[in-house]
Design a protein around this motif. Structure first.
Motif, PDB file in Angstrom:
ATOM      1  N   GLN A   1      -4.468   9.510   4.433  1.00 27.76           N
ATOM      2  CA  GLN A   1      -3.257   9.070   3.746  1.00 27.76           C
ATOM      3  C   GLN A   1      -3.571   8.302   2.467  1.00 27.76           C
ATOM      4  O   GLN A   1      -2.933   8.520   1.433  1.00 27.76           O
ATOM      5  CB  GLN A   1      -2.422   8.201   4.692  1.00 27.76           C
ATOM      6  CG  GLN A   1      -0.996   8.030   4.248  1.00 27.76           C
ATOM      7  CD  GLN A   1      -0.215   9.332   4.253  1.00 27.76           C
ATOM      8  OE1 GLN A   1      -0.454  10.229   5.039  1.00 27.76           O
ATOM      9  NE2 GLN A   1       0.729   9.442   3.340  1.00 27.76           N
TER      10      GLN A   1
ATOM     11  N   SER B   1      -2.513   9.544  -1.319  1.00 25.91           N
ATOM     12  CA  SER B   1      -1.628   8.792  -2.222  1.00 25.91           C
ATOM     13  C   SER B   1      -2.352   8.442  -3.513  1.00 25.91           C
ATOM     14  O   SER B   1      -1.752   8.480  -4.593  1.00 25.91           O
ATOM     15  CB  SER B   1      -1.054   7.555  -1.541  1.00 25.91           C
ATOM     16  OG  SER B   1      -2.060   6.663  -1.150  1.00 25.91           O
TER      17      SER B   1
ATOM     18  N   SER C   1       3.944   6.817  -5.711  1.00 24.59           N
ATOM     19  CA  SER C   1       2.620   6.875  -5.082  1.00 24.59           C
ATOM     20  C   SER C   1       1.830   5.592  -5.314  1.00 24.59           C
ATOM     21  O   SER C   1       1.020   5.205  -4.471  1.00 24.59           O
ATOM     22  CB  SER C   1       1.827   8.081  -5.599  1.00 24.59           C
ATOM     23  OG  SER C   1       2.442   9.275  -5.174  1.00 24.59           O
TER      24      SER C   1
ATOM     25  N   GLU D   1       3.080   3.385  -2.588  1.00 25.75           N
ATOM     26  CA  GLU D   1       2.544   3.876  -1.315  1.00 25.75           C
ATOM     27  C   GLU D   1       1.079   3.471  -1.166  1.00 25.75           C
ATOM     28  O   GLU D   1       0.665   2.956  -0.116  1.00 25.75           O
ATOM     29  CB  GLU D   1       2.681   5.392  -1.256  1.00 25.75           C
ATOM     30  CG  GLU D   1       2.159   6.000   0.024  1.00 25.75           C
ATOM     31  CD  GLU D   1       2.258   7.515   0.040  1.00 25.75           C
ATOM     32  OE1 GLU D   1       1.969   8.094   1.099  1.00 25.75           O
ATOM     33  OE2 GLU D   1       2.614   8.135  -0.990  1.00 25.75           O
TER      34      GLU D   1
ATOM     35  N   SER E   1       0.675  -0.272  -0.460  1.00 25.40           N
ATOM     36  CA  SER E   1       0.972  -0.562   0.942  1.00 25.40           C
ATOM     37  C   SER E   1      -0.216  -0.225   1.843  1.00 25.40           C
ATOM     38  O   SER E   1      -0.585  -0.991   2.733  1.00 25.40           O
ATOM     39  CB  SER E   1       2.210   0.233   1.378  1.00 25.40           C
ATOM     40  OG  SER E   1       2.449   0.070   2.751  1.00 25.40           O
ATOM     41  N   GLN E   2      -0.825   0.901   1.599  1.00 23.43           N
ATOM     42  CA  GLN E   2      -1.966   1.327   2.404  1.00 23.43           C
ATOM     43  C   GLN E   2      -3.193   0.448   2.174  1.00 23.43           C
ATOM     44  O   GLN E   2      -3.980   0.211   3.097  1.00 23.43           O
ATOM     45  CB  GLN E   2      -2.277   2.791   2.115  1.00 23.43           C
ATOM     46  CG  GLN E   2      -1.161   3.700   2.586  1.00 23.43           C
ATOM     47  CD  GLN E   2      -1.165   5.054   1.927  1.00 23.43           C
ATOM     48  OE1 GLN E   2      -1.993   5.352   1.072  1.00 23.43           O
ATOM     49  NE2 GLN E   2      -0.216   5.891   2.318  1.00 23.43           N
TER      50      GLN E   2
END
Length: 123
Positions: free
Chosen positions: A42, A46, A76, A79, A82-83
């Motif tokens: 993931q 991203s 992205s 995203e 966040s990751q």
């Protein structure tokens, strides 16, 4: 292909694309040996999506299409940020590197917003 002005002839000339591609490479290499396969997949997707959507939007025909793909790219960035926070919490990245990456995603997001505004002004 939509071109803003005569001085940016290819998406590869855009500093925002160059920096986002560099970040994607750095993240990919960092997670290359990770056993956290879900996060690894993931987070690399991203990261890759930022520069990919900048490039795809640039190659579209209309300014509206370009802005739409830049919007995906900006999403992205969020995203990925966040990751990165999650990767930090589970010990997949250290605080120094996480802070560096978070700041870079914030700067990329600002650059993408500025590019979107400049395109919108041309319409």
């Amino acid at each position: 292909m939509f071109q803003l002005t005569g001085y940016v002839m290819r998406f590869e000339d855009l500093r925002v694309w160059q920096r986002s591609a560099d970040l994607a490479c750095e993240i990919y290499l960092h997670f290359k040996q990770s056993k956290e396969f879900g996060l690894k997949d993931q987070i690399t997707r991203s990261a890759l999506s930022i520069s990919s959507n900048i490039a795809e939007g640039y190659e579209r025909i209309t300014p509206k299409d370009y802005i739409r793909f830049l919007s995906y790219s900006k999403g992205s960035c969020g995203e990925l940020r966040s990751q990165i926070y999650i990767a930090l919490k589970i010990g997949e990245v250290d605080t120094t590197k996480a802070t560096e990456w978070v700041e870079e995603t914030r700067e990329l997001s600002r650059m993408i917003s500025a590019l979107m505004k400049s395109i919108d002004a041309w319409e």
